[in-house]
Design an enzyme around this catalytic site. Structure first.
Site, short mmCIF file in Angstrom:
data_model
loop_
_atom_site.label_atom_id
_atom_site.label_comp_id
_atom_site.label_asym_id
_atom_site.label_seq_id
_atom_site.Cartn_x
_atom_site.Cartn_y
_atom_site.Cartn_z
N GLU A 30 -5.79 6.71 11.47
CA GLU A 30 -6.01 5.34 10.96
C GLU A 30 -5.74 4.34 12.06
O GLU A 30 -4.62 4.25 12.56
CB GLU A 30 -5.10 5.09 9.76
CG GLU A 30 -5.08 3.64 9.28
CD GLU A 30 -4.21 3.46 8.04
OE1 GLU A 30 -4.32 4.28 7.10
OE2 GLU A 30 -3.40 2.51 8.02
N ARG A 65 0.90 -1.17 0.00
CA ARG A 65 0.00 0.00 0.00
C ARG A 65 0.92 1.20 0.00
O ARG A 65 1.66 1.43 0.95
CB ARG A 65 -0.92 -0.04 1.23
CG ARG A 65 -1.74 1.24 1.46
CD ARG A 65 -2.72 1.48 0.31
NE ARG A 65 -3.59 2.63 0.58
CZ ARG A 65 -3.29 3.90 0.22
NH1 ARG A 65 -2.16 4.17 -0.40
NH2 ARG A 65 -4.14 4.86 0.50
N HIS A 123 1.78 7.08 1.87
CA HIS A 123 0.69 8.05 1.76
C HIS A 123 0.37 8.64 3.13
O HIS A 123 0.90 8.19 4.16
CB HIS A 123 -0.57 7.37 1.20
CG HIS A 123 -1.20 6.41 2.18
ND1 HIS A 123 -0.68 5.16 2.45
CD2 HIS A 123 -2.31 6.53 2.98
CE1 HIS A 123 -1.44 4.56 3.36
NE2 HIS A 123 -2.42 5.36 3.71
N GLU A 178 -10.91 5.67 1.19
CA GLU A 178 -9.57 5.14 0.91
C GLU A 178 -9.05 5.66 -0.44
O GLU A 178 -7.85 5.71 -0.68
CB GLU A 178 -9.65 3.61 0.94
CG GLU A 178 -8.46 2.84 0.44
CD GLU A 178 -7.21 3.03 1.28
OE1 GLU A 178 -7.32 3.40 2.47
OE2 GLU A 178 -6.11 2.82 0.73
N HIS A 186 2.65 6.92 6.06
CA HIS A 186 2.89 5.51 6.38
C HIS A 186 2.78 4.64 5.14
O HIS A 186 2.33 5.11 4.08
CB HIS A 186 1.92 5.04 7.46
CG HIS A 186 0.48 5.35 7.16
ND1 HIS A 186 -0.06 6.60 7.37
CD2 HIS A 186 -0.52 4.60 6.64
CE1 HIS A 186 -1.34 6.59 7.01
NE2 HIS A 186 -1.64 5.40 6.55
N HIS A 209 -3.19 10.95 5.18
CA HIS A 209 -4.58 11.41 5.05
C HIS A 209 -4.98 12.18 6.29
O HIS A 209 -4.30 12.13 7.31
CB HIS A 209 -5.54 10.25 4.79
CG HIS A 209 -5.16 8.97 5.48
ND1 HIS A 209 -5.29 8.78 6.83
CD2 HIS A 209 -4.61 7.83 4.98
CE1 HIS A 209 -4.88 7.58 7.14
NE2 HIS A 209 -4.45 6.97 6.05
MN MN Z 1 -3.53 5.03 5.48
#
Ligand code: MN
Ligand code: MN
Length: 403
Positions: free
Chosen positions: A122, A113, A116, A184, A161, A118
């Site tokens: 999380e 993943r 990124h 997401e 992360h 946000h």
């Molecule tokens: Mn995340």
């Protein structure tokens, strides 16, 4: 002059009462027929009815409509790449979940993943396999760790992360964000930002020739395949910076649980998982027939994730409203702050589910404890029950009670 004399009122009331009795008797007959789904003559879906027995035949204590209280990841749209997938439950498909949104993500061995960040925090629970997670904090302190099934992680709002599936078969996990509107699909991706920054600015920023960035991906990566990492020690050794002071990961299953006769509760909040300062959770196990007792949460909505087993919950919403809903593995349930509820194991196997909260400290109020620790006569007078029953209720909390 009153329209009705007291006598008329009384007789009208009696007549209405009589009608109600008659109506409920008629209804009881219908109810018995409907219990058998094959007796539903119109179009219906026996598969859905089997999953939702308390929708087909709500307990007679149910009343009113509290909206949709369940959404399953198994019916959520799945976003695939060549490397992995994710599906999400947000206010778009589950309108009641205003304070939290959830994602179920699968990263096979090697799949990453993308790096990124946000806006929401999380919170994560590993349901399967192994992963390596990385992050840094605002003081440029590093974080790299390996997590396994049963572990948690928490990345504060805005902290960058990544997650990578490790051997032998990658990982699957659920993410919970403290914003029900979060998607997401709307994260800040490292490849996306670099691609949308003038190359001469990148060159100046990093002090290298612009040609170094000639091959930045034309499309964001989100989930992509990368070589498996080396050892954790090797990854950590690549930066001489100190580690973040409070680990972003947490081995939930290493915590001694609260144990009762018919279940366990493992709580992770800012008191033991220090980094997780705006979210908290409880992993609950209920033996067959057992009950997560009647309670509510004074400070937070509750986002539920059903891991295994089957359950039913009745949500009490004041004004006489109560709706019962059934749950199975992969279902998400939701309880708005302060609304009363219980969760009962309806199957022959152990029930395991998560309660996740958008506050840093776990809190619940137990109906039993409330009654047991209030003046006995006062409680007995409210409910017209024998005072001795109130006196003998346990004074301390029993989060899971036996059949
Ligand atoms: Mn995340
Ligand atoms: Mn609860």
């Amino acid at each position: 002059m009153p329209l009705y004399s007291r006598r008329t009122l009384l007789s009208t009331g009696a007549a209405a009462g009589g009608l109600l009795v008659a109506a409920s008797q008629t209804y009881a007959g219908t109810y018995d027929n409907v219990r058998d789904a094959s007796q539903t003559p119109g179009p219906h879906d026996p598969r859905e009815e089997a999953l939702n027995p308390d929708e087909l035949n709500p307990p007679p204590t149910d009343h009113g409509n509290l909206g949709t209280l369940k959404y399953s990841f198994s019916e959520a749209h799945n976003r695939h790449t060549d490397a992995g997938w994710a599906r999400e439950v947000t206010v778009r498909n589950f309108p009641i979940s205003k304070e939290m949104a959830g994602v179920d993500m699968r990263l096979p061995k090697g799949a990453v993943r993308e790096l990124h960040w946000h806006k929401p925090a999380e919170w994560a629970f590993m349901t399967y396999g192994n992963a390596r997670i990385t992050g840094i904090d605002a003081q440029a302190r590093k974080f790299v760790n390996d997590v396994k099934a049963g572990d948690l992680w928490f990345f504060p709002s805005g902290i960058p992360h990544s997650i990578q599936g490790l051997g032998p078969d990658g990982c699957e996990f659920v993410l919970v964000f403290n914003d029900g509107n979060f998607s997401e699909d709307s994260t800040f991706l490292i490849s996306d930002w670099m691609r949308h920054t003038p190359p001469e600015v990148l060159a100046k920023n990093f002090g290298v020739p612009a040609s170094a960035f000639a091959n930045i991906p034309k499309k964001d990566l989100w989930i992509f395949n990368a070589p498996l990492p080396g050892s954790l020690a090797d990854d950590l050794a690549q930066s001489s910076q100190p580690m973040v002071p409070d680990s972003y990961s947490f081995p939930l299953m290493d915590q001694p649980p609260i144990k009762t006769k018919s279940g366990t509760v493992r709580i992770a909040d800012k008191n033991n998982f220090k980094a997780s300062n705006v979210m908290s959770a409880a992993l609950v196990e209920v033996q067959p027939g057992g009950l997560r007792e009647l309670h509510w949460h004074p400070t937070s909505d509750e986002w539920q994730y059903y891991i295994e087993g089957t359950a039913r919950m009745t949500l009490f919403g004041s004004e006489g409203r109560a709706n019962t809903v059934d749950f199975a593995a992969s279902d998400v349930g939701y309880v708005p702050r302060a609304m009363g509820h219980y969760i009962e194991n309806t199957g022959n196997d152990v029930l395991r589910f998560l309660e996740v909260f958008h506050v840093g400290e776990y809190a619940d109020v137990s109906l039993t404890s409330w009654m047991a620790n209030s003046p006995n006569e006062l409680v007995a007078a409210h409910l017209n029950i024998d005072e001795r029953i109130v006196r003998n209720l346990p004074r301390t909390k029993t989060p899971v009670v036996p059949a």
